[in-house]
Design an enzyme around this catalytic site. Sequence first.
Site, PDB file in Angstrom:
ATOM      1  N   SER A 152       0.821  -1.215   0.000  1.00 24.71           N
ATOM      2  CA  SER A 152       0.000   0.000   0.000  1.00 24.71           C
ATOM      3  C   SER A 152       0.852   1.261   0.000  1.00 24.71           C
ATOM      4  CB  SER A 152      -0.954  -0.042   1.199  1.00 24.71           C
ATOM      5  OG  SER A 152      -1.920   0.960   1.127  1.00 24.71           O
ATOM      6  N   ASP A 181      -2.445   6.265  -3.568  1.00 21.96           N
ATOM      7  CA  ASP A 181      -1.316   5.638  -2.890  1.00 21.96           C
ATOM      8  C   ASP A 181      -0.780   4.500  -3.749  1.00 21.96           C
ATOM      9  OD1 ASP A 181      -3.416   3.863  -2.533  1.00 21.96           O
ATOM     10  OD2 ASP A 181      -2.813   3.277  -0.516  1.00 21.96           O
ATOM     11  N   ASP A 230      -1.078   1.305  -4.050  1.00 23.58           N
ATOM     12  CA  ASP A 230      -1.953   0.310  -4.669  1.00 23.58           C
ATOM     13  C   ASP A 230      -3.293   0.901  -5.078  1.00 23.58           C
ATOM     14  OD1 ASP A 230      -2.929   0.569  -2.074  1.00 23.58           O
ATOM     15  OD2 ASP A 230      -3.529  -1.520  -1.933  1.00 23.58           O
ATOM     16  N   ASP A 261      -5.885   2.221  -3.625  1.00 29.81           N
ATOM     17  CA  ASP A 261      -7.177   2.005  -2.969  1.00 29.81           C
ATOM     18  C   ASP A 261      -7.553   3.187  -2.075  1.00 29.81           C
ATOM     19  OD1 ASP A 261      -5.390   1.589  -0.903  1.00 29.81           O
ATOM     20  OD2 ASP A 261      -6.245  -0.319  -0.245  1.00 29.81           O
TER      21      ASP A 261
END
Length: 444
Positions: A102, A241, A243, A245
């Site tokens: 992340s 960010d 990833d 999400d």
Amino acid sequence: MARKYFGTDGIRGRTNEKLMTAEMAQRVGQAAGAHFLRGDHRHRVLIGKDTRLSGYMMESALVSGFTSVGMDVVMVGPVPTPAVAMLARSMRADLGVMISASHNKYLDNGIKLFGPDGYKLSDQDEMAIEAMIDAPPKLVPASEIGRAKRIEDARGRYIHAAKSTFPEHLRLDGLRVVIDCANGAAYQVAPEALWELGADVVAIGVNPNGTNINENCGSTAPQLLQKTVIETRADIGIALDGDADRLIVVDEAGQVVDGDQLMALIACSWAKRGALRGKGIVATVMSNLGLERHLGACGLSLIRSQVGDRYVLEEMRKGGYNVGGEQSGHIILSDYATTGDGLVAGLQVLAALAVNEKPASELLHQFDPLPQLLKNVRFTGGAPLEHDKVKSAIAAGEVRLNGAGRLLIRKSGTEPVIRVMAEGEDEGLVSQVVDDICAAIEAA
């Protein structure tokens, strides 16, 4: 029972240490694969990743683990976490896996698991998989080993799905949008989706090299986005960010807008057109009290969950809500996605900007937040929150706030830090309370 491997968002840690070795990834693949071998059909797992260097190693190890227990593997390469959730469900996979840490630096990596319905796994599934990780793997005979293949059109499928959430009668013509992809998983899909909807796109953080993910860019480091928005005279900036999400938004004046303001905008916009379900939204205990008051003034409620988008989603599903999220920018719009999706949430913000003839600075400022301060204290071991002096400092802080504010202290579920947050009407008092508690934790 305490968790041994899973945190609040999958398994995460420093690569090639403890939890994040190739051996561990293989064991996770074997355990999760065996756990989801249900029914007599040919079983399939879909694996995506972000752009960090260790993704190649972790992907290969997971493929080895899954195929050794009889699962076929479909690899889709770098895509956002919500794309893995969406593709796992649409491709009728038994399991979806995202390799990502992340917002963490490239030295870390992680494994997030999604069930065949596209939702993150339940506590029960994770505990069952943990038990199987420590047990001998259930290897299949040589004739039943799984096959692996890579597909190339996953990004196009996700772009189409993301664009379908944007109102059909709207376009982004005339809007200059800066998109910061954090040199991460959305570096191709996000700029392309915005361009196809008509925006004048300025893309930054779109040159990943394996080690620069989240480095001085993205939602956790918005300074580059702020600077670029002002320099290019953009109407708005969106930072994802690693990833993709979560998102953070910057208005045309370079001011950062957090997830609380974005949820307020989306909730009130949806409520006006009758699209908001549950007459409220779900947010975590970290969300500002100003958000709760603003929603109340709009006739809407705020349901609070513990920190973690999976817990937000649990409350949403339980109460029939279709908007929820975190102050950090994880926003779940369950009409469109089964997990947080930074691009989809960003498109809802852009839709509101396209409809209202207001600058972003006015539109996105939905309420005045109460003074709130969050500090992180890193620790290397032990249980500092159990120390008597820390307990005393926390108790003293609660007395000083005396019902005129909130105090929240918790251990992070994704990194070795303790988060200390306080909010209230008196900014000076809030700062003193947080500093005193942080000092006690550091001393302990």
